[in-house]
Design an enzyme around this catalytic site. Structure first.
Site, short mmCIF file in Angstrom:
data_model
loop_
_atom_site.label_atom_id
_atom_site.label_comp_id
_atom_site.label_asym_id
_atom_site.label_seq_id
_atom_site.Cartn_x
_atom_site.Cartn_y
_atom_site.Cartn_z
N GLY A 174 44.69 39.29 6.03
CA GLY A 174 43.40 38.75 5.57
C GLY A 174 43.56 37.59 4.61
N GLN A 175 42.43 37.13 4.12
CA GLN A 175 42.41 35.94 3.26
C GLN A 175 43.22 36.16 1.97
OE1 GLN A 175 38.34 34.61 2.91
NE2 GLN A 175 38.92 33.09 1.37
N ASP A 223 46.86 51.86 9.28
CA ASP A 223 45.39 51.89 9.28
C ASP A 223 44.94 52.74 8.10
OD1 ASP A 223 42.71 52.40 9.72
OD2 ASP A 223 42.93 52.73 11.88
N ALA A 269 39.76 45.76 4.00
CA ALA A 269 38.35 46.05 3.74
C ALA A 269 37.49 45.58 4.90
CB ALA A 269 37.89 45.34 2.46
N THR A 304 34.61 43.11 5.24
CA THR A 304 34.13 42.04 4.35
C THR A 304 32.98 41.22 4.93
OG1 THR A 304 35.84 40.57 5.19
CG2 THR A 304 36.34 41.77 3.16
N THR A 330 34.47 43.74 -5.91
CA THR A 330 33.67 42.52 -5.74
C THR A 330 32.55 42.39 -6.78
OG1 THR A 330 32.11 41.45 -4.21
CG2 THR A 330 32.28 43.81 -4.05
N ASP A 331 32.12 41.18 -6.98
CA ASP A 331 30.94 40.95 -7.83
C ASP A 331 29.66 41.48 -7.18
OD1 ASP A 331 31.13 39.05 -5.79
OD2 ASP A 331 30.18 37.46 -6.94
N TYR A 345 27.02 46.25 1.75
CA TYR A 345 28.43 45.94 1.45
C TYR A 345 28.75 46.30 -0.01
CZ TYR A 345 32.36 42.95 0.04
OH TYR A 345 33.54 42.48 -0.51
N1 LIG Z 1 36.76 36.98 0.44
C1 LIG Z 1 36.17 36.96 -0.74
O1 LIG Z 1 35.63 35.93 -1.18
C2 LIG Z 1 36.17 38.19 -1.59
C3 LIG Z 1 36.79 39.36 -1.22
N2 LIG Z 1 36.78 40.46 -2.04
C4 LIG Z 1 37.50 41.69 -1.70
O2 LIG Z 1 38.87 41.36 -1.61
C5 LIG Z 1 39.50 42.14 -0.61
C6 LIG Z 1 40.20 41.23 0.39
O3 LIG Z 1 39.23 40.38 0.99
P1 LIG Z 1 39.60 39.30 2.12
O4 LIG Z 1 41.06 39.01 2.07
O5 LIG Z 1 38.63 38.22 2.03
O6 LIG Z 1 39.28 40.18 3.43
P2 LIG Z 1 39.58 39.81 4.96
O7 LIG Z 1 38.40 40.31 5.73
O8 LIG Z 1 40.02 38.41 5.10
O9 LIG Z 1 40.84 40.74 5.26
C7 LIG Z 1 40.77 42.13 5.38
C8 LIG Z 1 41.97 42.58 6.17
O10 LIG Z 1 41.91 44.00 6.29
C9 LIG Z 1 42.28 44.32 7.62
N3 LIG Z 1 41.77 45.63 8.00
C10 LIG Z 1 40.56 45.95 8.53
N4 LIG Z 1 40.49 47.27 8.77
C11 LIG Z 1 41.68 47.80 8.38
C12 LIG Z 1 42.21 49.11 8.38
N5 LIG Z 1 41.51 50.15 8.85
N6 LIG Z 1 43.48 49.30 7.92
C13 LIG Z 1 44.20 48.25 7.47
N7 LIG Z 1 43.75 46.99 7.44
C14 LIG Z 1 42.49 46.77 7.88
C15 LIG Z 1 41.66 43.20 8.44
O11 LIG Z 1 42.21 43.16 9.71
P3 LIG Z 1 41.32 42.61 10.95
O12 LIG Z 1 40.99 41.20 10.62
O13 LIG Z 1 42.24 42.79 12.10
O14 LIG Z 1 40.09 43.49 11.00
C16 LIG Z 1 42.01 41.99 7.59
O15 LIG Z 1 43.29 41.52 7.86
C17 LIG Z 1 38.40 43.02 -0.01
O16 LIG Z 1 38.43 44.27 -0.63
C18 LIG Z 1 37.11 42.30 -0.37
O17 LIG Z 1 36.05 43.23 -0.51
C19 LIG Z 1 36.15 40.43 -3.25
C20 LIG Z 1 35.49 39.32 -3.65
C21 LIG Z 1 35.47 38.09 -2.86
C1 LIG Z 2 25.22 30.44 1.22
C2 LIG Z 2 25.25 30.13 -0.27
C3 LIG Z 2 26.17 30.74 -1.07
N1 LIG Z 2 26.20 30.49 -2.39
C4 LIG Z 2 27.20 31.14 -3.22
C5 LIG Z 2 27.02 32.63 -3.28
C6 LIG Z 2 28.41 33.15 -3.34
O1 LIG Z 2 28.83 33.32 -4.68
C7 LIG Z 2 29.26 32.06 -2.73
C8 LIG Z 2 29.78 32.41 -1.35
O2 LIG Z 2 28.72 32.82 -0.60
P1 LIG Z 2 28.86 33.20 0.90
O3 LIG Z 2 27.55 33.73 1.29
O4 LIG Z 2 29.46 32.10 1.65
O5 LIG Z 2 29.95 34.31 0.86
P2 LIG Z 2 29.86 35.82 1.04
O6 LIG Z 2 30.54 36.15 2.29
O7 LIG Z 2 28.53 36.40 0.79
O8 LIG Z 2 30.73 36.03 -0.16
C9 LIG Z 2 31.55 36.92 -0.52
O9 LIG Z 2 32.63 37.43 0.19
C10 LIG Z 2 32.58 38.82 -0.01
C11 LIG Z 2 33.63 39.49 0.81
C12 LIG Z 2 32.57 39.18 -1.46
O10 LIG Z 2 33.00 40.27 -1.84
C13 LIG Z 2 31.85 38.31 -2.42
O11 LIG Z 2 32.43 38.35 -3.71
C14 LIG Z 2 31.67 36.88 -1.98
O12 LIG Z 2 32.62 36.01 -2.43
O13 LIG Z 2 28.45 30.88 -2.66
C15 LIG Z 2 25.32 29.62 -2.96
O14 LIG Z 2 25.34 29.41 -4.21
N2 LIG Z 2 24.41 28.98 -2.19
C16 LIG Z 2 24.34 29.23 -0.86
O15 LIG Z 2 23.48 28.62 -0.17
#
Ligand SMILES: NC(=O)C1=CN([C@@H]2O[C@H](COP(=O)(O)OP(=O)(O)OC[C@H]3O[C@@H](n4cnc5c(N)ncnc54)[C@H](OP(=O)(O)O)[C@@H]3O)[C@@H](O)[C@H]2O)C=CC1
Ligand SMILES: Cc1cn([C@H]2C[C@H](O)[C@@H](COP(=O)(O)OP(=O)(O)O[C@H]3O[C@@H](C)C(=O)[C@@H](O)[C@H]3O)O2)c(=O)[nH]c1=O
Length: 161
Positions: free
Chosen positions: A11-12, A38, A62, A64, A103-104, A127
């Site tokens: 993931g990211q 898993d 997660a 997401t 997450t926030d 979520y």
């Molecule tokens: N992205 C963001 O901006 C933010 C993310 N977070 C939190 O940070 C964490 C990481 O987020 P992010 O990297 O963006 O998430 P991603 O969705 O990019 O990555 C999640 C990863 O988990 C894998 N996955 C899904 N199901 C399972 C499973 N059952 N067992 C093992 N792995 C699994 C996914 O695989 P697959 O793609 O194959 O499903 C994917 O590789 C999360 O907990 C998220 O809630 C918090 C704030 C902001």
């Molecule tokens: C679409 C939009 C987003 N935003 C802000 C809200 C948010 O903080 C940020 C990203 O919004 P998005 O809707 O693109 O992202 P979103 O997928 O809702 O964002 C999130 O990913 C998940 C997994 C999390 O857990 C969160 O913390 C968050 O970062 O930009 C604005 O200010 N204006 C907008 O028009």
């Protein structure tokens, strides 16, 4: 050498951590994803972490898709809450610490003051509800864990004009 397992490694966040490993050669970090481990499978999780003998697990796995979670409630809860409980139980059984990413979105955002650890969490989305429940399960079942409530990751992508 300290052994760390990263779940959700494709993931990211997992990929961002991977890009840093060369700076931390004193750590033995292994990246897994759903094909290898898993987190929703409690017995697999226990067996895997027992065999791996890790010191820390960083949970980047997660559900997401924030908007989609409103319609895919069962899967979102399974990954963000129930699977986190599985991790907590495995951690107690196999003696490792958990670093969990939350997450926030556990907050509703209806304030102009900065949030602190003591702020009352009221999620505005499903979520957010599942992430908050995951935190609760983790604290109940493995209180020595660390939880990071972070926000909006920024990726180092090329800018296309
Ligand atoms: N992205 C963001 O901006 C933010 C993310 N977070 C939190 O940070 C964490 C990481 O987020 P992010 O990297 O963006 O998430 P991603 O969705 O990019 O990555 C999640 C990863 O988990 C894998 N996955 C899904 N199901 C399972 C499973 N059952 N067992 C093992 N792995 C699994 C996914 O695989 P697959 O793609 O194959 O499903 C994917 O590789 C999360 O907990 C998220 O809630 C918090 C704030 C902001
Ligand atoms: C679409 C939009 C987003 N935003 C802000 C809200 C948010 O903080 C940020 C990203 O919004 P998005 O809707 O693109 O992202 P979103 O997928 O809702 O964002 C999130 O990913 C998940 C997994 C999390 O857990 C969160 O913390 C968050 O970062 O930009 C604005 O200010 N204006 C907008 O028009």
């Amino acid at each position: 050498m300290t052994k760390i397992l990263v779940t959700g490694g494709n993931g990211q966040l997992g990929q961002s951590i991977l890009s840093l490993v060369n700076k931390y050669k004193n750590l033995n970090i292994h990246f897994s994803d759903i094909d290898e481990l898993d987190i929703s499978q409690s017995e697999q999780l226990k067996e895997y972490t027992r065999a791996a003998n890790i010191d820390y697990l960083i949970n980047c796995a997660a559900y997401t898709a924030v908007d989609k979670a409103e319609h895919e409630k069962v899967l979102a809860k399974k990954l963000n809450a129930e699977a986190v409980k599985n991790i907590a139980i495995a951690a107690t059984e196999n003696n490792f610490r958990v670093i969990h990413i939350s997450t926030d979105y556990v907050f509703d955002g209806n304030t102009f003051k900065p949030y602190t650890e003591a702020s009352f969490a009221v999620p505005a989305s499903y979520y957010g509800q599942t992430k908050l429940l995951g935190e609760k399960y983790l604290m109940e079942n493995h209180p020595a864990s660390m939880i990071f409530r972070t926000s909006c990751f920024i990726r180092n992508l090329p800018i296309i004009l």
